[in-house]
Design a protein around this motif. Structure first.
Motif, short mmCIF file in Angstrom:
data_model
loop_
_atom_site.label_atom_id
_atom_site.label_comp_id
_atom_site.label_asym_id
_atom_site.label_seq_id
_atom_site.Cartn_x
_atom_site.Cartn_y
_atom_site.Cartn_z
N PRO A 76 0.70 -1.45 -0.25
CA PRO A 76 -0.31 0.03 -0.23
C PRO A 76 0.40 1.51 0.38
O PRO A 76 0.41 2.12 -0.65
CB PRO A 76 -0.92 -0.15 1.47
N MET A 77 2.24 1.06 0.35
CA MET A 77 2.83 2.71 0.50
C MET A 77 3.14 3.36 -0.92
O MET A 77 3.55 4.42 -1.01
CB MET A 77 4.08 2.30 1.08
N ASP A 78 3.32 1.84 -1.37
CA ASP A 78 3.79 2.10 -3.36
C ASP A 78 2.57 2.43 -3.82
O ASP A 78 2.08 3.36 -5.43
CB ASP A 78 4.48 1.05 -4.22
N VAL A 136 11.74 -6.53 9.07
CA VAL A 136 12.75 -5.96 9.15
C VAL A 136 13.92 -5.92 10.32
O VAL A 136 15.02 -5.12 10.36
CB VAL A 136 12.00 -4.54 10.13
N GLY A 137 14.30 -7.54 9.97
CA GLY A 137 15.97 -7.35 10.01
C GLY A 137 15.94 -8.11 11.75
O GLY A 137 16.82 -7.86 11.81
N ARG A 138 15.32 -8.41 12.44
CA ARG A 138 14.83 -8.35 13.96
C ARG A 138 14.80 -10.47 13.53
O ARG A 138 13.89 -10.67 12.88
CB ARG A 138 13.67 -8.30 14.38
N PRO A 139 15.34 -11.43 14.75
CA PRO A 139 15.64 -12.38 14.66
C PRO A 139 13.98 -12.63 15.23
O PRO A 139 12.86 -12.12 16.32
CB PRO A 139 16.26 -12.66 15.96
N LEU A 195 11.24 -1.70 6.67
CA LEU A 195 10.89 -0.99 7.34
C LEU A 195 10.50 -0.04 6.78
O LEU A 195 10.45 1.11 7.59
CB LEU A 195 13.11 -0.69 7.35
N ALA A 196 10.60 0.88 5.24
CA ALA A 196 10.11 1.99 5.18
C ALA A 196 8.51 1.54 5.43
O ALA A 196 8.11 2.23 5.09
CB ALA A 196 9.89 2.06 3.36
N GLU A 238 2.24 6.49 10.16
CA GLU A 238 3.07 7.77 9.91
C GLU A 238 2.15 8.30 8.70
O GLU A 238 1.12 9.17 9.52
CB GLU A 238 4.55 8.29 9.50
N ASP A 239 1.55 7.49 7.83
CA ASP A 239 0.61 7.24 6.80
C ASP A 239 -0.53 6.63 6.56
O ASP A 239 -1.27 7.31 5.73
CB ASP A 239 1.88 8.05 5.17
N TRP A 240 -0.74 5.67 7.06
CA TRP A 240 -1.79 4.97 6.78
C TRP A 240 -3.48 5.84 7.17
O TRP A 240 -3.26 6.66 8.40
CB TRP A 240 -2.00 3.33 7.51
N SER A 241 -4.09 6.27 6.60
CA SER A 241 -5.57 7.26 7.10
C SER A 241 -6.06 6.04 6.21
O SER A 241 -7.14 6.64 6.50
CB SER A 241 -4.66 7.44 6.09
N GLY A 242 -6.35 4.79 6.43
CA GLY A 242 -7.81 3.59 5.72
C GLY A 242 -7.95 3.11 7.23
O GLY A 242 -7.61 2.67 8.48
N GLU A 243 -9.09 2.33 7.48
CA GLU A 243 -10.11 1.80 8.44
C GLU A 243 -8.49 0.57 7.99
O GLU A 243 -8.35 -0.44 7.21
CB GLU A 243 -11.25 1.11 8.49
N SER A 244 -8.66 -0.22 9.57
CA SER A 244 -8.36 -1.77 9.93
C SER A 244 -8.77 -2.16 10.35
O SER A 244 -10.14 -2.01 11.44
CB SER A 244 -6.79 -1.13 10.37
N PHE A 245 -9.25 -3.91 10.57
CA PHE A 245 -9.16 -4.98 11.61
C PHE A 245 -8.32 -5.48 11.60
O PHE A 245 -7.86 -5.58 10.81
CB PHE A 245 -10.54 -5.53 10.57
N MET A 246 -8.31 -5.76 12.58
CA MET A 246 -7.55 -7.29 13.20
C MET A 246 -7.44 -8.65 13.35
O MET A 246 -8.85 -8.76 14.46
CB MET A 246 -6.05 -6.67 13.39
N ALA A 247 -7.47 -9.50 13.10
CA ALA A 247 -7.88 -11.00 13.76
C ALA A 247 -6.19 -11.44 14.71
O ALA A 247 -6.03 -11.93 13.54
CB ALA A 247 -8.52 -11.22 13.15
N ILE A 248 -6.50 -11.90 15.97
CA ILE A 248 -5.33 -13.17 16.31
C ILE A 248 -5.87 -14.46 16.17
O ILE A 248 -6.98 -14.39 17.09
CB ILE A 248 -4.24 -12.49 17.28
N GLY A 249 -5.04 -15.67 15.67
CA GLY A 249 -5.23 -16.30 16.21
C GLY A 249 -4.17 -17.27 17.68
O GLY A 249 -3.41 -17.27 17.17
#
Length: 304
Positions: free
Chosen positions: A138-140, A157-160, A232-233, A240-251
């Protein structure tokens, strides 16, 4: 065995006969820029214009079949649903060389596909590698994406990624002929035999499995790996830039990308509401997907 251009294989169509709860006609594109001769499969259901689009991205080692419990809910809400198979997966062609598969090989294919489909008012629906790749898109195309439905995934992002992921990566590295359907069954005890067979369908032999072997190796667990800058980008975009709606579900039963990882992602995504928790859901939480889809449609105000 059907061999195609660019040293790739095409799963025989009869392997996909009589799939349970899967009546969708296959669609194909084989001339995406940079991928000419490689055939990409996708589901495309619902209105072709004037409706929101749910772009459903699978992960490892699944395919668009994973969304069979969610697609009907999106269609019932009047939306269009597009669910592609990444190259190496599902009905899409499968390059046979492991080295073909890189982070940007997959990401650039996804970008070319989105541009070819020319879709707008898009809800990104993602899990696992569908998120590792999809969350960087989406950033593109900030004018194309208006909603996010995110499940059991993260950004590279380069983390274990922890001991659980390290064990999975080592298993794949040392078991090149692993049983895809058997893996899905162990991770998702609710599957029946026909569903297990459907997850095995894309892979008549180990020659077809280069893509599933490679995905775990591509997860950016150290800072020098390909795609870390992109991840990272994307993290900055969501914060900082996302302005849409979001929904998260977790198994909640996911040992690798379960509650701790998803709560971290929730904090990253600007204005992400309290997640829906699926108590018995594992990593492939789409297998518990109907109530998730219904809750997301309600959240987005799309229910008819």
């Amino acid at each position: 065995m059907v061999e195609t251009q660019l040293n790739s294989l095409r799963t025989p169509v009869e392997r996909f006969a009589d799939l349970p709860d899967w009546s969708y006609d296959p669609n194909y594109v084989d001339d995406l820029p940079g991928y000419e001769g490689l055939r990409v499969h996708y589901v495309d259901e619902g209105p072709r214009s004037g409706a929101p689009v749910f772009l459903c991205l699978h992960g490892e080692p699944s395919w668009s079949f994973l969304y069979r419990k969610m697609i009907p809910v999106f269609l019932q809400a009047g939306a269009r649903v597009i669910a592609p198979d990444f190259l190496g997966f599902g009905r899409s062609d499968k390059p046979v060389e492991d080295a073909t598969y890189t982070f940007h090989f997959h990401r650039n294919m996804l970008k070319a596909f989105i541009e070819r489909m020319d879709i707008e008012d898009v809800c990104l629906v993602c899990q696992d590698w569908g998120g590792l790749l999809g969350l960087t898109i989406p950033m593109d195309y900030p004018d194309r994406f208006t909603r996010l439905l995110v499940m059991n995934t993260g950004l590279g992002v380069g983390r274990p990624a922890g001991a659980g992921f390290d064990a999975w990566r080592n298993y794949v590295a040392t078991t090149p002929n692993f049983d895809v359907g058997g893996l899905m069954a162990r991770a998702t005890p609710v599957l029946n035999e026909a569903e297990i067979a459907a997850y095995n369908a894309p892979f008549p032999s180990d020659d077809y499995k280069a893509g599933v072997r490679r995905f775990p190796m591509l997860v950016q667990t150290s800072p020098e790996m390909e795609g870390v800058d992109t991840g990272l980008a994307a993290a900055r975009f969501w914060k900082e830039d996302w302005s849409g709606e979001s929904f998260m579900a977790i198994g909640m039963q996911d040992p690798v990308l379960g509650p701790p990882a998803m709560r971290s992602l929730q904090r990253l995504i600007r204005n992400c509401p309290e997640p829906m928790e699926i108590a018995n859901g594992g990593h492939f939480v789409q297998e518990w997907g109907e109530p998730i889809a219904r809750a997301a449609v309600e959240r987005f105000g799309l229910n008819r």
